[in-house]
Design an enzyme around this catalytic site. Structure first.
Site: not given
Length: 361
Positions: A7-9, A11, A99, A197
């Site tokens: 979960m990346s936060g 949608v 990543c 990021c």
């Protein structure tokens, strides 16, 4: 069935969790902490402290446990340091590949095993299929060609594909946002992340100078014949095909063709000089786990979302392949990935190390 949901936060991963819950999975949410002291910044960054908070909120609303995994030290070594070193060596890296390889499908898959999860689910737009005739798992492009993410997933192995789920592969981005809105998710209209990021302020070159504490001085801009035509303020400020920021006395449009870090030199040329038809790629990964013996007539792309182009692949040993394109490709760049496809099926990919042109003037 139990699933660990990355979960990346955003949608995509939030709807991934929702879809799996509706399918009856027992869920655990996992968010990666890749910055030592957390990070905030521009709205289009990923992995911020707000993203972690959003992921926790979604997990709570959907009624499952959420964990944060601290990969900060490993992320700096495997992604950030490699990124900086690549630019210093005159190549253009792809940190998203690193990543995904080391963390989303490295660290999180290990976490899934430790938690007794049957699968790891992510919000990537891609599809996994099992071919009963070959007894192999296959990686296929997502339904939405504008969001397909297989370019950064070419490294996945048979063992990994057996434990991975991509629920969004059969959806378009618009459909995913509608699902989120229909379920009143707080991230329904959250913007996608695009920027690196870890570069929160300034440019990539600013970041490299801050990270290393070093600044490369001015150097020569030269044409393809070696004639000095201007000056640059640091070769790592450029990448192949770039036009912006070139200050030269040479008339007409000038583009970066080559970067020579040892000489602190940048070669500029005309657009027609940027095309090449052959490359060498190293650390080549085959999805099937089997290295082909005969040449392959397939399609390839040398940048994210670049149009596929017909090419021939020859294995030359030691994890290296030679790829020759039927038509010359513009601005093929060392350090980027080349990924090959057979229609919508991904065959594999690797890192571009050498670029050649056999084009006759």
């Amino acid at each position: 069935m139990k699933a660990l949901v990355a979960m990346s936060g955003g949608v995509d991963s939030s709807v991934t969790a929702l879809l799996l819950k509706e399918q009856g999975y027992d869920l655990v949410g996992a968010t990666m902490q890749v910055h030592k002291n957390g990070i905030d910044g521009k709205e289009n960054l990923c992995c911020t402290t707000k993203d972690i908070d959003d992921a926790k909120t979604i997990a709570k609303e959907l009624g499952f446990e959420h964990k944060v995994y601290d990969f900060a030290d490993e992320f700096e070594e495997c992604v950030i340091k490699k990124f900086v070193d690549a630019y210093k060596n005159g190549t253009t890296p792809n940190p998203c590949v690193d990543c995904n390889k080391n963390f989303k499908f490295g660290g999180l898959l290990k976490a899934a095993d430790e938690l007794g999860c049957d699968v790891l689910a992510t919000g990537h737009y891609a599809r996994v299929k099992y071919n009963e005739e070959t007894n192999q798992y296959e990686l296929w492009t997502g339904k939405d060609p504008t969001k397909d993410q297989t370019y950064v997933l070419y490294h996945l192995s048979q063992e990994q594909l057996a434990k991975v789920k991509f629920p969004l592969g059969e959806y378009t981005k618009d459909e995913i946002r509608e699902i989120a809105r229909g379920n009143d998710m707080i991230v329904a209209d959250k913007k996608d992340s695009f920027d690196l990021c870890f570069v929160t302020e300034g440019t990539v070159s600013d970041y490299i100078e801050d990270y290393t504490g070093e600044k490369v001085g001015p150097g020569n801009l030269v044409d393809i014949n070696g004639k000095v035509v201007g000056e640059h303020q640091g070769y790592y400020r450029y990448t192949i095909g770039q036009r912006k920021g070139i200050m030269t006395s040479r008339l007409g449009k000038n583009y970066v063709k080559e970067i020579h870090p040892e000489e602190n030199e940048v070669v500029v040329a005309r657009n027609k000089d940027l095309f090449s038809d052959k490359l060498i790629a190293d650390e080549f990964s085959w999805i099937s786990g089997e290295t082909p013996v005969e040449p392959l007539k397939v399609q390839g792309r040398t940048r994210y979302h670049k149009a596929l182009a017909d090419c021939t692949v020859n294995v030359i040993g030691d994890g290296k392949v030679e790829i020759t394109f039927d038509e010359p490709q513009r601005a093929v760049t060392k350090g980027q990935a080349v990924v090959i496809y057979e229609g919508d099926k991904v065959l594999g990919g690797g890192t571009i190390t050498d670029v050649f042109s056999t084009i006759e003037e």
